[in-house]
Motif scaffolding. Structure first.
Motif, PDB file in Angstrom:
ATOM      1  N   GLY A 164      -5.912  11.166  -9.162  1.00  0.00           N
ATOM      2  CA  GLY A 164      -6.435  12.521  -9.352  1.00  0.00           C
ATOM      3  C   GLY A 164      -5.324  13.525  -9.600  1.00  0.00           C
ATOM      4  N   THR A 165      -5.445  14.696  -8.975  1.00  0.00           N
ATOM      5  CA  THR A 165      -4.374  15.683  -9.100  1.00  0.00           C
ATOM      6  C   THR A 165      -3.341  15.482  -7.987  1.00  0.00           C
ATOM      7  N   GLY A 166      -3.387  14.323  -7.343  1.00  0.00           N
ATOM      8  CA  GLY A 166      -2.377  13.959  -6.368  1.00  0.00           C
ATOM      9  C   GLY A 166      -2.595  14.642  -5.031  1.00  0.00           C
ATOM     10  N   PRO A 167      -1.602  14.442  -4.153  1.00  0.00           N
ATOM     11  CA  PRO A 167      -0.346  13.745  -4.393  1.00  0.00           C
ATOM     12  C   PRO A 167      -0.356  12.252  -4.015  1.00  0.00           C
ATOM     13  N   THR A 168      -1.518  11.673  -3.701  1.00  0.00           N
ATOM     14  CA  THR A 168      -1.514  10.266  -3.262  1.00  0.00           C
ATOM     15  C   THR A 168      -1.052   9.341  -4.380  1.00  0.00           C
ATOM     16  N   ALA A 169      -0.118   8.451  -4.057  1.00  0.00           N
ATOM     17  CA  ALA A 169       0.284   7.403  -5.000  1.00  0.00           C
ATOM     18  C   ALA A 169      -0.145   6.069  -4.403  1.00  0.00           C
ATOM     19  N   PHE A 170      -0.471   5.119  -5.282  1.00  0.00           N
ATOM     20  CA  PHE A 170      -0.986   3.826  -4.800  1.00  0.00           C
ATOM     21  C   PHE A 170      -0.441   2.702  -5.670  1.00  0.00           C
ATOM     22  N   GLY A 171      -0.486   1.506  -5.114  1.00  0.00           N
ATOM     23  CA  GLY A 171      -0.102   0.313  -5.860  1.00  0.00           C
ATOM     24  C   GLY A 171      -1.155  -0.761  -5.686  1.00  0.00           C
ATOM     25  N   LEU A 172      -1.308  -1.614  -6.701  1.00  0.00           N
ATOM     26  CA  LEU A 172      -2.251  -2.741  -6.637  1.00  0.00           C
ATOM     27  C   LEU A 172      -1.466  -4.024  -6.405  1.00  0.00           C
ATOM     28  N   PHE A 173      -1.963  -4.869  -5.500  1.00  0.00           N
ATOM     29  CA  PHE A 173      -1.287  -6.117  -5.133  1.00  0.00           C
ATOM     30  C   PHE A 173      -2.263  -7.287  -5.247  1.00  0.00           C
ATOM     31  N   ASP A 174      -1.756  -8.440  -5.722  1.00  0.00           N
ATOM     32  CA  ASP A 174      -2.597  -9.648  -5.696  1.00  0.00           C
ATOM     33  C   ASP A 174      -2.234 -10.533  -4.507  1.00  0.00           C
ATOM     34  N   ASP A 175      -1.316 -10.060  -3.644  1.00  0.00           N
ATOM     35  CA  ASP A 175      -0.844 -10.855  -2.510  1.00  0.00           C
ATOM     36  C   ASP A 175      -0.912  -9.982  -1.253  1.00  0.00           C
ATOM     37  N   GLU A 176      -1.692 -10.408  -0.271  1.00  0.00           N
ATOM     38  CA  GLU A 176      -1.899  -9.582   0.923  1.00  0.00           C
ATOM     39  C   GLU A 176      -0.599  -9.386   1.713  1.00  0.00           C
ATOM     40  N   GLY A 177       0.235 -10.456   1.776  1.00  0.00           N
ATOM     41  CA  GLY A 177       1.492 -10.377   2.533  1.00  0.00           C
ATOM     42  C   GLY A 177       2.411  -9.303   1.950  1.00  0.00           C
ATOM     43  N   LEU A 178       2.520  -9.274   0.632  1.00  0.00           N
ATOM     44  CA  LEU A 178       3.365  -8.249  -0.018  1.00  0.00           C
ATOM     45  C   LEU A 178       2.796  -6.852   0.241  1.00  0.00           C
ATOM     46  N   ALA A 179       1.472  -6.757   0.211  1.00  0.00           N
ATOM     47  CA  ALA A 179       0.826  -5.453   0.465  1.00  0.00           C
ATOM     48  C   ALA A 179       1.143  -4.986   1.891  1.00  0.00           C
ATOM     49  N   GLN A 180       1.130  -5.927   2.845  1.00  0.00           N
ATOM     50  CA  GLN A 180       1.441  -5.553   4.236  1.00  0.00           C
ATOM     51  C   GLN A 180       2.886  -5.070   4.360  1.00  0.00           C
ATOM     52  N   GLU A 181       3.796  -5.767   3.669  1.00  0.00           N
ATOM     53  CA  GLU A 181       5.204  -5.330   3.689  1.00  0.00           C
ATOM     54  C   GLU A 181       5.342  -3.916   3.116  1.00  0.00           C
ATOM     55  N   ALA A 182       4.624  -3.667   2.030  1.00  0.00           N
ATOM     56  CA  ALA A 182       4.689  -2.333   1.403  1.00  0.00           C
ATOM     57  C   ALA A 182       4.173  -1.276   2.362  1.00  0.00           C
ATOM     58  N   ARG A 183       3.090  -1.597   3.071  1.00  0.00           N
ATOM     59  CA  ARG A 183       2.550  -0.631   4.033  1.00  0.00           C
ATOM     60  C   ARG A 183       3.593  -0.326   5.116  1.00  0.00           C
ATOM     61  N   GLU A 184       4.255  -1.364   5.597  1.00  0.00           N
ATOM     62  CA  GLU A 184       5.262  -1.148   6.651  1.00  0.00           C
ATOM     63  C   GLU A 184       6.421  -0.298   6.138  1.00  0.00           C
ATOM     64  N   ARG A 185       6.901  -0.606   4.922  1.00  0.00           N
ATOM     65  CA  ARG A 185       8.021   0.186   4.363  1.00  0.00           C
ATOM     66  C   ARG A 185       7.619   1.650   4.211  1.00  0.00           C
TER      67      ARG A 185
ATOM     68  N   SER B  69       9.306  13.994  -7.593  1.00  0.00           N
ATOM     69  CA  SER B  69      10.273  12.981  -7.186  1.00  0.00           C
ATOM     70  C   SER B  69       9.784  12.261  -5.928  1.00  0.00           C
ATOM     71  N   ARG B  70       9.059  12.978  -5.069  1.00  0.00           N
ATOM     72  CA  ARG B  70       8.489  12.334  -3.869  1.00  0.00           C
ATOM     73  C   ARG B  70       7.439  11.277  -4.282  1.00  0.00           C
ATOM     74  N   VAL B  71       6.582  11.641  -5.228  1.00  0.00           N
ATOM     75  CA  VAL B  71       5.564  10.689  -5.712  1.00  0.00           C
ATOM     76  C   VAL B  71       6.261   9.489  -6.365  1.00  0.00           C
ATOM     77  N   ASN B  72       7.317   9.754  -7.143  1.00  0.00           N
ATOM     78  CA  ASN B  72       8.060   8.649  -7.784  1.00  0.00           C
ATOM     79  C   ASN B  72       8.704   7.738  -6.747  1.00  0.00           C
ATOM     80  N   ASP B  73       9.225   8.329  -5.648  1.00  0.00           N
ATOM     81  CA  ASP B  73       9.815   7.506  -4.579  1.00  0.00           C
ATOM     82  C   ASP B  73       8.779   6.519  -4.034  1.00  0.00           C
ATOM     83  N   ILE B  74       7.567   7.024  -3.815  1.00  0.00           N
ATOM     84  CA  ILE B  74       6.509   6.148  -3.274  1.00  0.00           C
ATOM     85  C   ILE B  74       6.198   5.037  -4.268  1.00  0.00           C
ATOM     86  N   LYS B  75       6.068   5.421  -5.545  1.00  0.00           N
ATOM     87  CA  LYS B  75       5.762   4.405  -6.568  1.00  0.00           C
ATOM     88  C   LYS B  75       6.873   3.361  -6.641  1.00  0.00           C
ATOM     89  N   ASN B  76       8.126   3.803  -6.543  1.00  0.00           N
ATOM     90  CA  ASN B  76       9.252   2.857  -6.616  1.00  0.00           C
ATOM     91  C   ASN B  76       9.223   1.878  -5.453  1.00  0.00           C
TER      92      ASN B  76
END
Ligand code: C5P
Length: 283
Positions: A248-269, A227-234
């Motif tokens: 891999g076997t986790g627990p790192t979750a990641f997202g791909l962005f085509d917009d740097e500004g949105l990626a920065q917002e995600a990092r801050e959140r 559920s923690r990994v799902n929270d990050i993905k959400n």
């Protein structure tokens, strides 16, 4: 010699079955990212290999994959080992599913080969890497690739279109052997569309890749970890990621962005959410 050891992400990860040798047959699409450890090799007296890192709990002897890689390299070359000091500035989170240790080992193989005057081809180096760990051959070659067998049967794929990557490693770690042992008893509800991802890579379709990313190990996580990994993905998806998955076997979750500004917002959140958070790019 100084060299970068890039982390990897799994765009897909499928487990096809267990093998008599104790390993599992896998099918996974791997991607290198700019996040990297900095590895420095220095010849020194006396003989023997020592590893120094900025993380006090990592081994300094042959238990460290970086030292193992050096010893396997000289063994394959039929040469006496030199005295060698390896210093690693660890930036890739440890036990995170991003092949940090394997990548350090692969970097040592590439650096030693350069210091010896390139006697081995990259493919020969990858074969030496098999004896260090299943992900090491991929880490020697890097880029976008299909990895099968134990992880050592590699087919280069068209590069993932350049994009921003936000990743978060929660505070806990996952034991890779324990999760591999558990996957045999888990009924997998969903499998990645590996062919669909390859077709999207061939078409240069970043959204098509991101929407199809999937990792079967998410189904094998204990429910509170999952559920923690799902929270990050959400959070990543809410912030505009084109797709999100676990590596891999986790627990790192990641997202791909085509917009740097949105990626920065995600990092801050995600920074408010805890864990180790990075904004990086594919390489
Ligand atoms: O090869 P490596 O030492 O990185 O693998 C660590 C552990 O992960 C193995 O001991 C095994 O339990 C598991 N593994 C597996 N199948 C693979 C790769 C790793 O079962 N293809």
């Amino acid at each position: 010699m100084e060299i970068l050891a890039h982390a990897k992400l799994n765009l897909t990860l499928d487990v096809l079955g267990s093998r008599p040798d104790g390993y599992h047959d896998l099918r996974m699409i791997m991607q290198s990212i700019a996040l990297a450890d900095a590895v420095t090799l220095k010849r020194r007296e006396p003989a023997g290999v020592r590893v120094y890192t900025n993380l006090h709990f990592l081994p300094g002897d042959e238990k460290n994959l970086a030292a193992q890689a050096a010893l396997r390299y000289w063994e394959a070359l039929g040469k006496e080992p030199w005295g060698l000091e390896i210093t690693i500035d660890k930036r890739i989170p440890v036990c995170a599913g991003m092949a940090g240790g394997s990548s350090d080992g692969a970097a040592v193989l590439r650096a030693l080969n350069a210091m010896e005057g390139e006697p081995m081809s990259p493919l020969e180096l990858a074969r030496v890497g098999e004896r260090v760990g299943s992900d090491v051959p991929y880490c020697v070659l890097g880029g976008t690739a299909l990895a099968e067998g134990r992880g050592e049967v590699l087919t280069p794929l068209p590069s993932l279109p350049k994009c921003w990557v936000v990743l978060c490693k929660p505070e806990f770690s996952i034991s890779t052997p324990a999760l591999f042992a558990k996957i045999d008893s888990v009924r997998l509800r969903c499998r990645p569309d590996t062919r669909g991802v390859i077709a999207a890579l061939e078409a240069g379709d970043l959204t098509g890749v991101a929407r199809r990313m999937y990792n079967v190990f998410e189904d094998a996580l204990p429910s509170h970890r999952r559920s923690r990994v799902n929270d990050i993905k959400n959070i990543l998806i809410q912030c505009g990621a084109l797709g999100a998955s676990m590596s891999g076997t986790g627990p790192t979750a990641f997202g791909l962005f085509d917009d740097e500004g949105l990626a920065q917002e995600a990092r801050e959140r995600l920074a408010d959410f805890g864990g180790e958070v990075f904004l990086t790019q594919t390489v």
